[in-house]
Design an enzyme around this catalytic site. Structure first.
Site, PDB file in Angstrom:
ATOM      1  N   PRO A  31      70.875  58.379  58.450  1.00  0.00           N
ATOM      2  CA  PRO A  31      69.919  59.468  58.326  1.00  0.00           C
ATOM      3  C   PRO A  31      68.553  59.064  57.812  1.00  0.00           C
ATOM      4  O   PRO A  31      68.437  58.405  56.786  1.00  0.00           O
ATOM      5  CB  PRO A  31      70.591  60.377  57.301  1.00  0.00           C
ATOM      6  CG  PRO A  31      71.504  59.480  56.536  1.00  0.00           C
ATOM      7  CD  PRO A  31      71.555  58.149  57.195  1.00  0.00           C
ATOM      8  N   GLU A  32      67.550  59.503  58.501  1.00  0.00           N
ATOM      9  CA  GLU A  32      66.205  59.507  57.952  1.00  0.00           C
ATOM     10  C   GLU A  32      65.882  60.964  57.647  1.00  0.00           C
ATOM     11  O   GLU A  32      66.755  61.825  57.748  1.00  0.00           O
ATOM     12  CB  GLU A  32      65.205  58.892  58.948  1.00  0.00           C
ATOM     13  CG  GLU A  32      65.488  57.414  59.207  1.00  0.00           C
ATOM     14  CD  GLU A  32      64.439  56.747  60.077  1.00  0.00           C
ATOM     15  OE1 GLU A  32      63.252  57.099  59.931  1.00  0.00           O
ATOM     16  OE2 GLU A  32      64.793  55.894  60.884  1.00  0.00           O
TER      17      GLU A  32
END
Length: 277
Positions: free
Chosen positions: A2-3
DNA sequence: CCGACAACCTGTGAGC
DNA sequence: TGCTCACAGGTTGTCG
């Protein structure tokens, strides 16, 4: 995994299902994350009320009131391989399902994180004053961040601009994918020394960082490998990458072969024709 | 303060 | 088939 867009997608998916709800219990199956999951977390969370779910950078903050009416924050970070989604609490956990938050609705939020670079902590008092959060740079999607801020933060940096925008103290939440994409869109070679990026190009880069993050959130994030959103649905922004993961393939703007190199132990992809120093 | 690098951990795919 | 190696969405700590 995840960003910022994936974390925000997770937040948006979970918020309506956890806000103003009561936690029945928390289940910790593996305490060995980036920092140990604190002992006593289960006790604090049993019977707690979730007031709100917010985000700072790539951190999720569950604003809670405990059963004995103490305010506190459950802080969750997904690391590289973490995923947080809603399940029926009766579904048996799998190998890397380290943490459950079981709600009175019979559903649970489940954290799965094979690499265990994620984080689950309990913060007392003002969460934003905690060292992990206090030193994070400006939020890229609010008025706190623009070309002027980026320009100021990079004047003393001789290292590559890509490393600068991936430094969470310069701007929060920009990871490897979106750093590569924003630099392509802004037409900037990722190896350019940060301090040599002009004010005008900082304006363009800040604008493209905001644009690419915003578009990715609208698309439900990017799904690589097994990432899916909180509702089990895959995001689809990965279909709109210009350069990330496309080394050797033709540039979608000019047809030149995309190049790939390593910066700070991470892959950088760029078009040698569209992106200039 | 800045920068380079190792560390944390598991899974996967490429190459032999 | 199986082994070894490099690499994967992040962050922190250490050392020069």
């Amino acid at each position: 995994m995840p960003e910022l867009p994936e974390v925000e997608t997770t937040r948006r998916g979970l918020a309506p299902l956890v806000e103003q709800r009561r936690i029945l219990r928390a289940v910790v199956r593996h305490r060995g994350l980036r920092q140990p999951v604190p002992h006593g977390l289960e006790r604090r969370l049993a019977g707690a009320h979730v007031r709100a779910l917010s985000r700072r950078g790539k951190y999720l903050l569950f604003d809670c009131e405990t059963a004995d009416r103490e305010a506190g924050t459950l802080l969750v970070h997904l690391g590289m391989s973490g995923r947080l989604w809603l399940v029926d609490a009766r579904i048996p956990p799998e190998k890397h399902d380290h943490f459950d938050l079981v709600f009175d609705s019979g559903r649970a939020i489940r954290l799965r994180d094979p690499r265990r670079f994620g984080l689950v902590l309990w913060l007392k008092g003002d969460p934003l004053a905690h060292p992990l959060l206090a030193s994070i740079g400006p939020e890229p999607l609010t008025a706190d961040f623009d070309g002027a801020v980026l320009h100021r933060a990079t004047r003393s940096r001789g290292a590559a601009i890509k490393l600068a925008i991936m430094d969470g103290h310069v701007v929060a939440g920009v990871g490897n994918i979106y750093a590569n994409e924003a630099l392509f869109r802004a037409g900037i070679d990722p190896r350019t020394p940060a301090q040599r990026v002009s004010r005008a190009r900082c304006d363009a880069l800040a604008r493209e960082i905001r644009a690419v993050l915003g578009e990715a959130i609208e698309a439900g994030g990017s799904s690589l490998r097994d990432y899916v959103g909180s509702d089990g649905m895959a995001g689809h922004f990965q279909n709109r990458f210009f350069v990330y993961g496309r080394g050797g393939e033709p540039c979608m703007r000019c047809g030149t072969a995309i190049r790939e190199l390593r910066q700070g132990q991470r892959a950088s992809c760029y078009c040698p024709r569209c992106q200039k120093r």
